[in-house]
Scaffold this motif. Structure first.
Motif, mmCIF file in Angstrom:
data_model
loop_
_atom_site.group_PDB
_atom_site.id
_atom_site.type_symbol
_atom_site.label_atom_id
_atom_site.label_comp_id
_atom_site.label_asym_id
_atom_site.label_seq_id
_atom_site.Cartn_x
_atom_site.Cartn_y
_atom_site.Cartn_z
ATOM 1 N N UNK A 25 3.261 5.640 4.964
ATOM 2 C CA UNK A 25 2.821 7.007 4.733
ATOM 3 C C UNK A 25 2.932 7.360 3.264
ATOM 4 N N UNK A 26 1.948 8.095 2.760
ATOM 5 C CA UNK A 26 1.953 8.535 1.359
ATOM 6 C C UNK A 26 2.111 10.056 1.366
ATOM 7 N N UNK A 27 3.163 10.535 0.694
ATOM 8 C CA UNK A 27 3.493 11.956 0.642
ATOM 9 C C UNK A 27 3.249 12.459 -0.776
ATOM 10 N N UNK A 28 2.580 13.602 -0.871
ATOM 11 C CA UNK A 28 2.284 14.167 -2.196
ATOM 12 C C UNK A 28 1.895 15.627 -2.031
ATOM 13 N N UNK A 60 -0.651 12.611 2.843
ATOM 14 C CA UNK A 60 -2.013 12.304 2.401
ATOM 15 C C UNK A 60 -2.639 11.176 3.211
ATOM 16 N N UNK A 61 -1.858 10.205 3.640
ATOM 17 C CA UNK A 61 -2.390 9.121 4.461
ATOM 18 C C UNK A 61 -1.282 8.502 5.277
ATOM 19 N N UNK A 62 -1.665 7.942 6.409
ATOM 20 C CA UNK A 62 -0.724 7.225 7.267
ATOM 21 C C UNK A 62 -1.496 6.060 7.860
ATOM 22 N N UNK A 88 5.908 6.900 -1.390
ATOM 23 C CA UNK A 88 5.552 6.033 -0.268
ATOM 24 C C UNK A 88 6.767 5.812 0.615
ATOM 25 N N UNK A 89 6.524 5.847 1.927
ATOM 26 C CA UNK A 89 7.583 5.549 2.881
ATOM 27 C C UNK A 89 7.030 4.578 3.919
ATOM 28 N N UNK A 90 7.758 3.471 4.147
ATOM 29 C CA UNK A 90 7.360 2.481 5.137
ATOM 30 C C UNK A 90 8.191 2.662 6.397
ATOM 31 N N UNK A 91 7.536 2.439 7.553
ATOM 32 C CA UNK A 91 8.197 2.571 8.846
ATOM 33 C C UNK A 91 7.911 1.307 9.649
ATOM 34 N N UNK A 92 8.970 0.678 10.159
ATOM 35 C CA UNK A 92 8.815 -0.521 10.979
ATOM 36 C C UNK A 92 9.206 -0.175 12.414
#
Length: 550
Positions: free
Chosen positions: A516-519, A492-494, A463-467
């Motif tokens: 964002x979820x990366x996989x 996979x999702x944003x 998981x990566x968070x962006x502000x």
């Protein structure tokens, strides 16, 4: 003018049918008699009149004068055309019986006995020698027929009797039944009859009516207890499956289905659909039900007000039905759905209160009830292929800045938002009302989502968070579509996680947190791969005008 038996002087209309003497009207034909010709204790001479009147004429006269009498009740529903001579004779006979001395019969009784028949009484010329025994009949019967009533004969087919009743009933039996009921049968072929209908059976006008009479007299208990053969099948409407899917989804979400009136007031039609021309009713029950509904919203608001006025404060309702509009001489109907949501859970969150207290962020969408209803709408649209887009456009009856227009595959399919207080009308709501209106005639043609199975990845997700600081005019769907256009297989999702409408934000910007979820389905992602994808996302959003917060 005519003073009727009820003591009211009535002004006659040109189309009224009356009974008149040589000088003036004495009765309203088929409705009520006149005051001047009523029978009193001093009456000595009586003229007996029996007449048949047309049903439509009597009905119009009765309604024009606001009269409903025993006579009009019978004539409006149809009387026997050939019963008038018999009725006149019978009245004369009863008058003689009532006025004759004890132990003596009436003149008509004696005439009938002498004639050797028990059918219709026979009138003879007056015999003044009987004056002392009671009243006398001073004249013979005068029978005048202006236009004989001709009832068209009906063709009866034995094949139809067998098909409808599911049983073979022979021709002799059918003839016996109908003849005893007063019908006259004339054979056309071996299996067809021409049936003459007696004048007292005004309820018989079709072949199926005769078949019903045959079944009734033959005895319903004589028929076998089984269903007839049926070669057809139940045919569903093309949209039935989609309609059922939407209904089941809403019920699963906790909504109750409701039905409102198909009619509405002109004011509601103008308030909620000013661009649509309503279909006017020729004979409305009231001004509140003067036109066909052009939207489901007014009926939904009436049901909400009804529940709220009875201390039902937590309400989730939906309705699926047709709305109507006039296009020239044509009436166009289209399918629609309306969702309504209110209650304690519709209250504004602290974030919304902060947004309303902020000078720079006063137009931000609320975080609470709006998105609860939006989630329910998205659950409905999950059946269809494509991503729903929400734009800051809405009908006038929804609150500005707290409503959105819904599009799917570049087609506007509805609107969602909080009801504007200006649209309440006479309804008094003490808590916010959230509505979603869907145009089902536009939604049903959209392609359905194909269910596909994708095995779960065996490798860990990151998981990566962006502000970011986002300009107010930049909408979430624009950002989301830009990220999807990168076609990153490992993303996979944003999604947007939260919005921070803080007073410290400048130049109309607001702070948003994305996740964002990366996989990968084939390997564990390395730090370099994650950093590359993260850089792509930041670059894309920055290019669109967003600013990364540090």
């Amino acid at each position: 003018k005519l003073k009727t038996l009820d003591g009211v002087e009535r002004t006659l209309f040109e189309d009224d049918l009356v009974i008149a003497d040589a000088e003036k009207p004495i009765a309203l034909a088929g409705v009520i008699g006149g005051e001047d010709t009523k029978v009193t204790d001093t009456t000595r001479n009586i003229l007996i009149e029996a007449a048949w009147f047309d049903t439509a004429t009597v009905r119009r006269t009765s309604r024009r004068h606001g009269l409903h009498t025993d006579a009009s009740h019978r004539f409006e529903r149809g009387a026997d055309f050939n019963a008038t001579p018999l009725a006149a004779r019978r009245v004369a006979q009863l008058i003689q019986q009532q006025s004759a001395p004890s132990g003596t019969g009436s003149q008509l009784d004696q005439d009938t006995a002498a004639s050797g028949t028990g059918s219709q009484p026979v009138l003879h010329p007056p015999d003044h020698s009987t004056r002392g025994s009671g009243c006398i009949i001073a004249s013979g019967l005068l029978d005048v027929i202006a236009h004989p009533l001709q009832i068209p004969p009906i063709e009866l087919r034995l094949s139809q009797v067998r098909r409808i009743l599911g049983k073979e009933i022979g021709g002799p039996e059918i003839k016996r039944i109908l003849t005893r009921l007063g019908f006259v049968l004339r054979p056309l072929t071996d299996s067809n009859f021409e049936v003459a209908v007696p004048t007292w059976r005004l309820d018989i006008s079709r072949e199926i009516d005769l078949i019903e009479e045959i079944a009734r007299v033959h005895g319903f208990n004589q028929f076998e207890n089984h269903l007839p053969a049926f070669s057809g099948a139940v045919v569903e409407l093309p949209t039935a499956q989609q309609e059922n899917q939407l209904r089941h989804t809403l019920l699963a979400l906790g909504y109750n289905e409701a039905l409102s009136n198909t009619f509405s007031s002109r004011e509601d039609a103008q308030r909620f659909t000013p661009q649509a021309k309503p279909v006017e009713l020729e004979n409305p029950l009231s001004e509140e039900r003067a036109v066909m509904r052009t939207s489901l919203v007014p009926g939904m608001l009436d049901m909400l007000a009804h529940n709220l006025n009875r201390d039902q404060n937590s309400i989730r309702l939906f309705e699926m039905g047709n709305v109507f509009r006039a296009e020239g001489d044509q009436v166009v109907q289209s399918a629609a759905a309306c969702l309504a949501f209110t209650g304690p859970q519709a209250g504004q969150s602290s974030a919304l209160k902060a947004a309303k207290n902020s000078d720079s962020d006063a137009n931000l969408w609320p975080i609470g009830a709006f998105f609860q209803l939006k989630g329910d709408v998205e659950a409905l649209l999950a059946t269809y292929s494509g991503t729903a887009v929400y734009e800051k456009k809405s009908p006038e009856f929804l609150a500005s800045g707290n409503a959105a227009q819904i599009s799917l595959n570049h087609t506007v399919i509805g609107s969602i938002g909080e009801l504007s207080p200006a649209a309440y009308g006479t309804r008094k709501f003490k808590q916010p009302i959230y509505l979603a209106e869907l145009y089902l005639d536009r939604l049903y043609p959209q392609p359905l989502r194909q269910a596909r199975y994708t095995p779960l990845s065996r490798y860990p997700a990151v998981e990566r968070d962006f502000s970011f600081l986002i300009p107010e005019q930049l909408q979430w769907n624009q950002l989301h579509n830009a990220i999807l256009s990168l076609a990153i297989a490992e993303l996979k999702s944003f999604e947007i996680i939260d919005v921070f409408p803080l007073k410290s934000t400048q130049n109309g910007n607001y702070s948003a947190l994305f996740r964002g979820i990366l996989q990968s389905n084939t390997r564990t992602l390395t730090d370099q791969e994650i950093a590359h994808i993260t850089t792509q996302i930041i670059t894309t959003l920055t290019t669109m005008g967003a600013t990364l917060r540090t």
